[in-house]
Design a protein around this motif. Sequence first.
Motif: not given
Length: 483
Positions: A213-218
């Motif tokens: 989720x962190x990388x998708x959002x970034x």
Amino acid sequence: MIVAAWITFCACRSLARVLLFLSSSNSLPPFWETLASVVSGTGTMGNSCVCREDSDLEDHHHGSSRATRGQARRVDHGTAVGVDAGEARSSRPRDPVRPPRRGRGPHEPRRKKQNVDGLVLDTLAVIRTLVDNDQEPPYSMITLHEMAETDDGWLEVVQSLIRVIPLDDPLGPAVITLLLDECPLPTKDALQKLSDMLSLSSAVARQDALNPAKHRNTTAVLGCLAEKLAGPASIGLLSPGTLEYLLESLSSEAHPTVMLFALIALEKFSQTSENKLTVSESCISNRLAVLESWAEQPDYLKRQVGFCSQWSLDNLFLKEGRQFTYEKVNLTNINAMLNSNDVSEYLKISPTGLEARCDASSFESVRCTFCVDSGVWYYEVTVITSGVMQIGWATKDSKFLNHEGYGIGDDEYSCAYDGCRQLIWYNARSKAHSHPCWKEGDAIGFLLDLSKKQMIFYLNGHQLPPEKQVFSSATQLYVIPAV
């Protein structure tokens, strides 16, 4: 006063796979044996459609050789009857995901600062219910916008979007785009501070593999900023570390959602010519050549990655010696397809004309190449993602004004089914329907009975009551499947 129009993120990067089964009460004309049309807004800013011939159920994909948003050319809208932008604005345009925004009045005190994460999650929770221009924007959106008026506040909002938007909410990426698009433009100092805070690199892309989720959002944040800040600011944002991070995110070890949004971000960065040259020199085409085989994957996420990889290789990051997909595609059994001359400008259509996708923040639409004026007709769509789409029927008089928020169901000459927000759209007004939210793999049916002047929508075989409104306005009953 802060004034804003709703924007549907077709996108929500929504992707749909289309199965069209058209039948007539009389004999079936050959050009209707195969038909594909689909998708919308959102967003996660992306839409895609695929059709299969009823006889052998063979999959066909579609994606046109259209450029990305910054390079896309405007097309002649063929049979569509145009309306100038001034007339459209005066006729109550609607944008299905972005609510009108109101700032503080002249004597209204600034709202007290609240927990940013809570405000972001509140916006995500309520955004599905905001569909009409008459509605006030949620308190959380207004407060977040006010916070983002300073550099420190803008950075807080961006960090919160990366930190708290969940991976499994189909409207998550749309909310990221919505909030960033509505916030004031960041200053050069704010962008530099953001780059320093994120400190992106290939090593960072490999970290927290269990937290996609962190990388998708970034990657979603980077794509939104690249689109919003085309030009020198976009060039500065695509630092060597950021480029390494996005390229590493295309690794087969990454989560497919992260791969998808990393590729979309690279597309948006490449709207600036200098960035396009930089990305092309990174040998990205070699990575995409491997991923384009995923366009045939039964896994819906990987299928999206494959579609976008193939489209990029055909239109953006060309690979020496590779034959364009549209040069080798077999169109023998395809008698009707999405009309590349009757489409808003930022929609990606596959070489077969049976699949479409939108990764722009505007509300894109397309009609099919054939219309009907008598009989009973039916087509079916299999949704690949559960995001915002408006799919249905439109006449030749229906208007496509993507930046004004007009799509299928947003004027008196079209009617659409929205399974994400559980609505039926007609004339830019919506009403709730009784079907549950659609999900990946659901089959959506569209029946048109011109003798009875009615349309019926189905979800996995369960029908809704007939819709007849469009027939009261249409002067010529030439009706076309449309997305």
